[in-house]
Design an enzyme around this catalytic site. Structure first.
Site, PDB file in Angstrom:
ATOM      1  N   GLY A   1       0.853  -1.196   0.000  1.00 49.95           N
ATOM      2  CA  GLY A   1       0.000   0.000   0.000  1.00 49.95           C
ATOM      3  C   GLY A   1       0.880   1.234   0.000  1.00 49.95           C
ATOM      4  O   GLY A   1       1.932   1.262  -0.638  1.00 49.95           O
TER       5      GLY A   1
ATOM      6  N   ILE B   1       2.833   2.716   2.384  1.00 55.92           N
ATOM      7  CA  ILE B   1       4.200   2.620   2.928  1.00 55.92           C
ATOM      8  C   ILE B   1       5.030   1.595   2.148  1.00 55.92           C
ATOM      9  O   ILE B   1       6.187   1.852   1.807  1.00 55.92           O
ATOM     10  CB  ILE B   1       4.165   2.296   4.440  1.00 55.92           C
ATOM     11  CG1 ILE B   1       3.417   3.411   5.189  1.00 55.92           C
ATOM     12  CG2 ILE B   1       5.578   2.148   5.001  1.00 55.92           C
ATOM     13  CD1 ILE B   1       3.107   3.102   6.659  1.00 55.92           C
TER      14      ILE B   1
ATOM     15  N   THR C   1       8.071  -3.072  10.481  1.00 56.35           N
ATOM     16  CA  THR C   1       7.631  -1.748  10.953  1.00 56.35           C
ATOM     17  C   THR C   1       6.105  -1.672  10.861  1.00 56.35           C
ATOM     18  O   THR C   1       5.528  -0.590  10.875  1.00 56.35           O
ATOM     19  CB  THR C   1       8.224  -0.594  10.109  1.00 56.35           C
ATOM     20  OG1 THR C   1       7.850  -0.799   8.746  1.00 56.35           O
ATOM     21  CG2 THR C   1       9.726  -0.512  10.233  1.00 56.35           C
TER      22      THR C   1
ATOM     23  N   ARG D   1       3.068  -4.218  12.382  1.00 55.50           N
ATOM     24  CA  ARG D   1       2.528  -4.479  13.721  1.00 55.50           C
ATOM     25  C   ARG D   1       3.138  -5.775  14.239  1.00 55.50           C
ATOM     26  O   ARG D   1       3.267  -6.758  13.475  1.00 55.50           O
ATOM     27  CB  ARG D   1       0.999  -4.640  13.672  1.00 55.50           C
ATOM     28  CG  ARG D   1       0.208  -3.336  13.621  1.00 55.50           C
ATOM     29  CD  ARG D   1       0.310  -2.513  14.908  1.00 55.50           C
ATOM     30  NE  ARG D   1      -0.466  -1.283  14.844  1.00 55.50           N
ATOM     31  CZ  ARG D   1      -0.013  -0.116  14.390  1.00 55.50           C
ATOM     32  NH1 ARG D   1       1.230  -0.007  13.964  1.00 55.50           N
ATOM     33  NH2 ARG D   1      -0.785   0.951  14.380  1.00 55.50           N
TER      34      ARG D   1
ATOM     35  N   GLU E   1       3.585  -5.193  22.972  1.00 57.30           N
ATOM     36  CA  GLU E   1       4.156  -3.897  23.379  1.00 57.30           C
ATOM     37  C   GLU E   1       3.504  -3.397  24.660  1.00 57.30           C
ATOM     38  O   GLU E   1       2.290  -3.533  24.800  1.00 57.30           O
ATOM     39  CB  GLU E   1       3.945  -2.869  22.265  1.00 57.30           C
ATOM     40  CG  GLU E   1       4.798  -3.140  21.056  1.00 57.30           C
ATOM     41  CD  GLU E   1       4.541  -2.166  19.902  1.00 57.30           C
ATOM     42  OE1 GLU E   1       4.056  -1.045  20.141  1.00 57.30           O
ATOM     43  OE2 GLU E   1       4.822  -2.538  18.767  1.00 57.30           O
TER      44      GLU E   1
ATOM     45  N   HIS F   1       8.970   1.468  18.506  1.00 57.02           N
ATOM     46  CA  HIS F   1       7.792   1.888  17.718  1.00 57.02           C
ATOM     47  C   HIS F   1       7.867   3.384  17.355  1.00 57.02           C
ATOM     48  O   HIS F   1       7.034   4.181  17.781  1.00 57.02           O
ATOM     49  CB  HIS F   1       6.484   1.565  18.469  1.00 57.02           C
ATOM     50  CG  HIS F   1       5.310   1.426  17.542  1.00 57.02           C
ATOM     51  ND1 HIS F   1       4.240   0.611  17.798  1.00 57.02           N
ATOM     52  CD2 HIS F   1       5.031   2.024  16.344  1.00 57.02           C
ATOM     53  CE1 HIS F   1       3.356   0.701  16.809  1.00 57.02           C
ATOM     54  NE2 HIS F   1       3.820   1.554  15.916  1.00 57.02           N
TER      55      HIS F   1
HETATM   56  P1  NAP Z   1      -2.187   0.769   3.398  1.00 56.52           P
HETATM   57  O1  NAP Z   1      -1.890   1.856   2.419  1.00 56.52           O
HETATM   58  O2  NAP Z   1      -3.598   0.441   3.693  1.00 56.52           O
HETATM   59  O3  NAP Z   1      -1.390  -0.537   2.935  1.00 56.52           O
HETATM   60  C1  NAP Z   1      -1.592  -1.800   3.492  1.00 56.52           C
HETATM   61  C2  NAP Z   1      -1.409  -2.840   2.414  1.00 56.52           C
HETATM   62  O4  NAP Z   1      -1.549  -4.140   2.981  1.00 56.52           O
HETATM   63  C3  NAP Z   1      -2.453  -2.737   1.289  1.00 56.52           C
HETATM   64  O5  NAP Z   1      -1.800  -2.897   0.069  1.00 56.52           O
HETATM   65  C4  NAP Z   1      -3.388  -3.896   1.591  1.00 56.52           C
HETATM   66  O6  NAP Z   1      -4.040  -4.425   0.465  1.00 56.52           O
HETATM   67  C5  NAP Z   1      -2.416  -4.907   2.148  1.00 56.52           C
HETATM   68  N1  NAP Z   1      -3.126  -5.959   2.902  1.00 56.52           N
HETATM   69  C6  NAP Z   1      -4.161  -5.825   3.766  1.00 56.52           C
HETATM   70  N2  NAP Z   1      -4.541  -7.030   4.244  1.00 56.52           N
HETATM   71  C7  NAP Z   1      -3.747  -7.941   3.649  1.00 56.52           C
HETATM   72  C8  NAP Z   1      -3.662  -9.349   3.713  1.00 56.52           C
HETATM   73  N3  NAP Z   1      -4.488 -10.056   4.489  1.00 56.52           N
HETATM   74  N4  NAP Z   1      -2.738  -9.959   2.955  1.00 56.52           N
HETATM   75  C9  NAP Z   1      -1.910  -9.247   2.158  1.00 56.52           C
HETATM   76  N5  NAP Z   1      -1.944  -7.914   2.048  1.00 56.52           N
HETATM   77  C10 NAP Z   1      -2.845  -7.259   2.794  1.00 56.52           C
HETATM   78  O7  NAP Z   1      -1.533   1.133   4.808  1.00 56.52           O
HETATM   79  P2  NAP Z   1      -0.179   1.936   5.092  1.00 56.52           P
HETATM   80  O8  NAP Z   1      -0.486   3.372   5.287  1.00 56.52           O
HETATM   81  O9  NAP Z   1       0.845   1.533   4.091  1.00 56.52           O
HETATM   82  O10 NAP Z   1       0.188   1.325   6.535  1.00 56.52           O
HETATM   83  C11 NAP Z   1       0.424  -0.050   6.698  1.00 56.52           C
HETATM   84  C12 NAP Z   1       0.535  -0.423   8.165  1.00 56.52           C
HETATM   85  O11 NAP Z   1       1.757   0.034   8.693  1.00 56.52           O
HETATM   86  C13 NAP Z   1      -0.516   0.221   9.090  1.00 56.52           C
HETATM   87  O12 NAP Z   1      -1.719  -0.514   9.103  1.00 56.52           O
HETATM   88  C14 NAP Z   1       0.171   0.242  10.434  1.00 56.52           C
HETATM   89  O13 NAP Z   1      -0.205  -0.889  11.185  1.00 56.52           O
HETATM   90  C15 NAP Z   1       1.650   0.178  10.096  1.00 56.52           C
HETATM   91  N6  NAP Z   1       2.366   1.426  10.482  1.00 56.52           N
HETATM   92  C16 NAP Z   1       3.345   1.352  11.423  1.00 56.52           C
HETATM   93  C17 NAP Z   1       4.058   2.490  11.754  1.00 56.52           C
HETATM   94  C18 NAP Z   1       5.147   2.447  12.790  1.00 56.52           C
HETATM   95  O14 NAP Z   1       5.265   3.388  13.567  1.00 56.52           O
HETATM   96  N7  NAP Z   1       5.966   1.415  12.833  1.00 56.52           N
HETATM   97  C19 NAP Z   1       3.763   3.712  11.148  1.00 56.52           C
HETATM   98  C20 NAP Z   1       2.755   3.751  10.199  1.00 56.52           C
HETATM   99  C21 NAP Z   1       2.060   2.584   9.868  1.00 56.52           C
HETATM  100  P3  NAP Z   1      -5.321  -3.692  -0.215  1.00 56.52           P
HETATM  101  O15 NAP Z   1      -4.730  -2.721  -1.171  1.00 56.52           O
HETATM  102  O16 NAP Z   1      -6.082  -4.795  -0.854  1.00 56.52           O
HETATM  103  O17 NAP Z   1      -6.090  -3.033   0.901  1.00 56.52           O
HETATM  104  C1  GLV Z   2       1.815   3.681  13.722  1.00 52.52           C
HETATM  105  O1  GLV Z   2       2.170   2.598  14.069  1.00 52.52           O
HETATM  106  C2  GLV Z   2       0.642   3.931  12.957  1.00 52.52           C
HETATM  107  O2  GLV Z   2      -0.117   2.989  12.674  1.00 52.52           O
HETATM  108  O3  GLV Z   2       0.425   5.102  12.621  1.00 52.52           O
END
Ligand code: NAP
Ligand code: GLV
Ligand code: GLV
Length: 328
Positions: free
Chosen positions: A157, A159, A238, A240, A269, A287
């Site tokens: 997606g 990120i 990075t 969950r 966590e 995190h």
């Molecule tokens: P996003 O744009 O929604 O991207 C998530 C991707 O994962 C999408 O391509 C989605 O597919 C895919 N996906 C969902 N369920 C799946 C499954 N069962 N099997 C395979 N692929 C699957 O979200 P994002 O903004 O990139 O963020 C992603 C995640 O990063 C967040 O949900 C959060 O938990 C984590 N995060 C962590 C930090 C940190 O501080 N470490 C910071 C920001 C985010 P579709 O296109 O079909 O929906």
């Molecule tokens: C951080 O982990 C977020 O999901 O924004």
């Protein structure tokens, strides 16, 4: 007219708080650290809007404790697995998150971790501080090249794609696995090839996770998947913590099924699997994916604006549960 009441579960950057104070009767938790559930249950009573952190468990009990006037739960994060969205939707409560503004910052951190583990930066730092550096040595702290390596991205997606974009400069081969395949133009632009999960795990030198935590992604990476990875490969998380079976990962790192891991997120966590703390072949971060001054400010404004819109009867820009609109 009395102003709507908003509770904020933790101090956040002032730009977002300012917006809230201009519009609402606001209370910000002054609890030092994560607000305990017991206090949270007290504080939410009678509020119209809640601004919460990704570590606050906004479950049925909390939603119920707030009362029927609660209209919006604004998460100060993009991931919202901490919220019982189904329960909120049932009660007509809008749930919002902070997508987009943290994409590049989190992609940077995934890269920082990837480089840190591959080039043994943390080990090197400890070595220097311990007074062990005797000068340049042919065999000192040898690591792995990123340039030209194969990068496997799981979850393609916002990120995941931002991580792939950075790989172009490193001439990496990029493989990705995700729920949906992206269009050909994006694949071409990012030089990324769609493969199944097994192929990705078998062929990648670096595997980086970028999907949300859901029932489907819980323990997506366990013993079987770690065994498919190359012995020289690294796992970067990075996304969950619970997407990876942490106990299986410890085993993989101890028994050298893979060369290393770098983690920004953990299964329970803020608790960390004690054995992880003993291992040299893992880099641990608390995190901090979105933790830049600029990004945290933007997130605070976004979360506050979601509440402003929701409480003025409009559709907030980052509504997660669109189904809730049918309830109106
Ligand atoms: P996003 O744009 O929604 O991207 C998530 C991707 O994962 C999408 O391509 C989605 O597919 C895919 N996906 C969902 N369920 C799946 C499954 N069962 N099997 C395979 N692929 C699957 O979200 P994002 O903004 O990139 O963020 C992603 C995640 O990063 C967040 O949900 C959060 O938990 C984590 N995060 C962590 C930090 C940190 O501080 N470490 C910071 C920001 C985010 P579709 O296109 O079909 O929906
Ligand atoms: C951080 O982990 C977020 O999901 O924004
Ligand atoms: C290393 O410092 C080198 O000059 O090769």
């Amino acid at each position: 007219m009395t102003k709507p009441r908003v509770f904020v579960t933790s101090k956040i950057p002032e730009q977002g708080l300012k917006i809230l104070f201009e519009n609402f009767d606001v209370q910000v938790s002054d609890y030092d650290g994560l607000i305990p559930k017991k206090i949270l249950l007290e504080k939410v009573k009678g509020i119209d809007g809640l601004l919460c952190l990704l570590a606050d468990p906004i479950d049925k009990e909390v939603i119920e404790a707030a009362g029927p006037q609660l209209k919006v739960i604004a998460n100060y994060a993009v991931g919202y697995n901490n919220i019982d969205v189904e329960e909120a939707t049932k009660r007509g409560i809008m749930v919002t998150n902070t997508p987009g503004v943290l994409t590049e910052t989190t992609a940077d951190l995934a890269w920082a971790l990837m480089m840190a583990i591959a080039r043994r930066i943390v080990e090197g730092d400890k070595f220097v501080r311990a007074g062990k550096f005797r000068g340049w040595e042919p065999m000192l702290l040898l690591g792995t090249d990123l340039y030209g390596a194969t990068l496997g991205i799981i979850g393609f997606g916002r990120i995941g794609q931002a991580v792939a974009r950075r790989a172009i400069g490193f001439k990496m081969k990029v493989l990705y696995y995700s729920r949906s395949r992206v269009n050909e133009q994006i694949e071409k632009e990012l030089n990324a090839t769609y493969v199944d999960l097994e192929t990705l795990l078998k062929e990648s030198d670096f595997v980086s996770l970028h999907l949300p935590l859901t029932k489907q992604t819980h323990h997506l990476i366990g013993q079987d998947q770690l065994k498919l990875m190359k012995k020289e490969a690294y796992l970067i998380n990075t996304a969950r913590g619970p997407i990876v079976d942490e106990k299986a990962l410890v085993k993989a790192l101890k028994e050298n099924w893979i060369r290393g891991a770098a983690l920004d997120v953990f299964e329970n966590e803020p608790e960390i699997e004690p054995e992880l703390l003993e291992l040299e072949n893992v880099v641990l971060a608390p995190h901090i994916g979105s933790a830049s001054y600029n990004t945290r400010t933007k997130m605070s404004i976004m979360a506050a604006e979601n509440i402003v819109k929701a409480l003025s009867g409009e559709v907030p820009p980052n509504l997660v549960n669109i189904e809730v609109l049918k309830k109106k």
